[in-house]
Design a protein around this motif. Structure first.
Motif, PDB file in Angstrom:
ATOM      1  N   THR A  31     -31.663  10.374 -17.481  1.00 52.27           N
ATOM      2  CA  THR A  31     -31.709  10.069 -16.042  1.00 52.27           C
ATOM      3  C   THR A  31     -32.035  11.270 -15.165  1.00 52.27           C
ATOM      4  O   THR A  31     -32.062  11.141 -13.942  1.00 52.27           O
ATOM      5  CB  THR A  31     -30.369   9.466 -15.570  1.00 52.27           C
ATOM      6  OG1 THR A  31     -29.331  10.398 -15.843  1.00 52.27           O
ATOM      7  CG2 THR A  31     -30.093   8.145 -16.250  1.00 52.27           C
ATOM      8  N   PHE A  50     -31.572  10.116 -11.071  1.00 46.20           N
ATOM      9  CA  PHE A  50     -31.185   8.782 -10.646  1.00 46.20           C
ATOM     10  C   PHE A  50     -29.707   8.822 -10.291  1.00 46.20           C
ATOM     11  O   PHE A  50     -28.876   9.246 -11.092  1.00 46.20           O
ATOM     12  CB  PHE A  50     -31.427   7.783 -11.789  1.00 46.20           C
ATOM     13  CG  PHE A  50     -30.825   6.436 -11.567  1.00 46.20           C
ATOM     14  CD1 PHE A  50     -31.247   5.630 -10.526  1.00 46.20           C
ATOM     15  CD2 PHE A  50     -29.836   5.955 -12.410  1.00 46.20           C
ATOM     16  CE1 PHE A  50     -30.701   4.370 -10.333  1.00 46.20           C
ATOM     17  CE2 PHE A  50     -29.274   4.697 -12.227  1.00 46.20           C
ATOM     18  CZ  PHE A  50     -29.709   3.907 -11.192  1.00 46.20           C
ATOM     19  N   LEU A  55     -33.904   7.186  -6.449  1.00 45.49           N
ATOM     20  CA  LEU A  55     -34.560   8.293  -7.132  1.00 45.49           C
ATOM     21  C   LEU A  55     -34.526   9.475  -6.176  1.00 45.49           C
ATOM     22  O   LEU A  55     -34.996   9.380  -5.037  1.00 45.49           O
ATOM     23  CB  LEU A  55     -36.001   7.939  -7.495  1.00 45.49           C
ATOM     24  CG  LEU A  55     -36.863   9.068  -8.047  1.00 45.49           C
ATOM     25  CD1 LEU A  55     -36.261   9.663  -9.311  1.00 45.49           C
ATOM     26  CD2 LEU A  55     -38.280   8.573  -8.314  1.00 45.49           C
ATOM     27  N   VAL A  76     -33.338   1.308  -6.415  1.00 45.64           N
ATOM     28  CA  VAL A  76     -33.624   1.605  -7.813  1.00 45.64           C
ATOM     29  C   VAL A  76     -32.466   1.071  -8.653  1.00 45.64           C
ATOM     30  O   VAL A  76     -31.318   1.454  -8.443  1.00 45.64           O
ATOM     31  CB  VAL A  76     -33.811   3.122  -8.036  1.00 45.64           C
ATOM     32  CG1 VAL A  76     -34.021   3.423  -9.511  1.00 45.64           C
ATOM     33  CG2 VAL A  76     -34.968   3.647  -7.196  1.00 45.64           C
ATOM     34  N   LEU A  79     -33.422   4.229 -13.846  1.00 42.48           N
ATOM     35  CA  LEU A  79     -34.474   5.218 -14.070  1.00 42.48           C
ATOM     36  C   LEU A  79     -34.243   5.788 -15.457  1.00 42.48           C
ATOM     37  O   LEU A  79     -33.123   6.189 -15.785  1.00 42.48           O
ATOM     38  CB  LEU A  79     -34.409   6.343 -13.030  1.00 42.48           C
ATOM     39  CG  LEU A  79     -35.313   7.543 -13.279  1.00 42.48           C
ATOM     40  CD1 LEU A  79     -36.774   7.162 -13.062  1.00 42.48           C
ATOM     41  CD2 LEU A  79     -34.933   8.700 -12.366  1.00 42.48           C
ATOM     42  N   LEU A 104     -39.089   3.172 -14.102  1.00 40.35           N
ATOM     43  CA  LEU A 104     -38.350   2.978 -12.859  1.00 40.35           C
ATOM     44  C   LEU A 104     -38.198   1.479 -12.635  1.00 40.35           C
ATOM     45  O   LEU A 104     -39.197   0.760 -12.558  1.00 40.35           O
ATOM     46  CB  LEU A 104     -39.130   3.624 -11.710  1.00 40.35           C
ATOM     47  CG  LEU A 104     -38.510   3.694 -10.340  1.00 40.35           C
ATOM     48  CD1 LEU A 104     -37.271   4.583 -10.343  1.00 40.35           C
ATOM     49  CD2 LEU A 104     -39.532   4.235  -9.347  1.00 40.35           C
TER      50      LEU A 104
END
Length: 131
Positions: A31, A50, A55, A76, A79, A104
């Motif tokens: 991540t 993340f 992000l 998000v 990720l 993503l």
């Protein structure tokens, strides 16, 4: 739009890794990625991570400086960074990485399903002390 923000963030990450004059990866996991990149003779420490459904990106000119993370895109759901050596095998060695895959997952509002954005970044100017 949510997907456009995700694409823009992935494009920025890809561009930074591909266009660097020289760079080294200092931290890598599923991540987070952190790398030193030389642009115009100046070395920057760039981090992507993340956290909190976003992000995040940070840039600084010293390893000892505080990270000032800025959100590149929200919504998000996940990720994931994956790292591959020159033969396409998954690696955990920062000096063996030649391709970084970024996935993503964008959290779309109901009734839409999440959108998965993926890119493979071929590292051009990778540098290790032995090269």
């Amino acid at each position: 739009d949510i997907v456009d923000r995700g694409r823009t963030a992935l494009d920025r990450l890809s561009r930074e890794l591909r266009q660097a004059e020289r760079f080294t990866i200092t931290t890598m996991n599923a991540t987070d990625i952190q790398f030193n990149v030389v642009l115009g003779g100046v070395t920057y420490v760039v981090s992507y991570k993340f956290a909190n459904n976003a992000l995040w990106r940070s840039e600084k000119t010293s390893m000892s400086a505080a990270n000032d993370f800025v959100s590149l895109c929200n919504y998000v759901n996940n990720l994931t960074f994956s790292y591959y050596d020159r033969t396409g095998v998954v690696t955990s060695s920062t000096t063996a990485v030649r391709t970084v895959r970024v996935e993503l997952v964008m959290d779309m509002p109901p009734p839409e399903q999440d959108v998965i954005l993926t890119t493979d970044i071929q590292l051009r100017n990778f540098y290790t002390s032995g090269e």
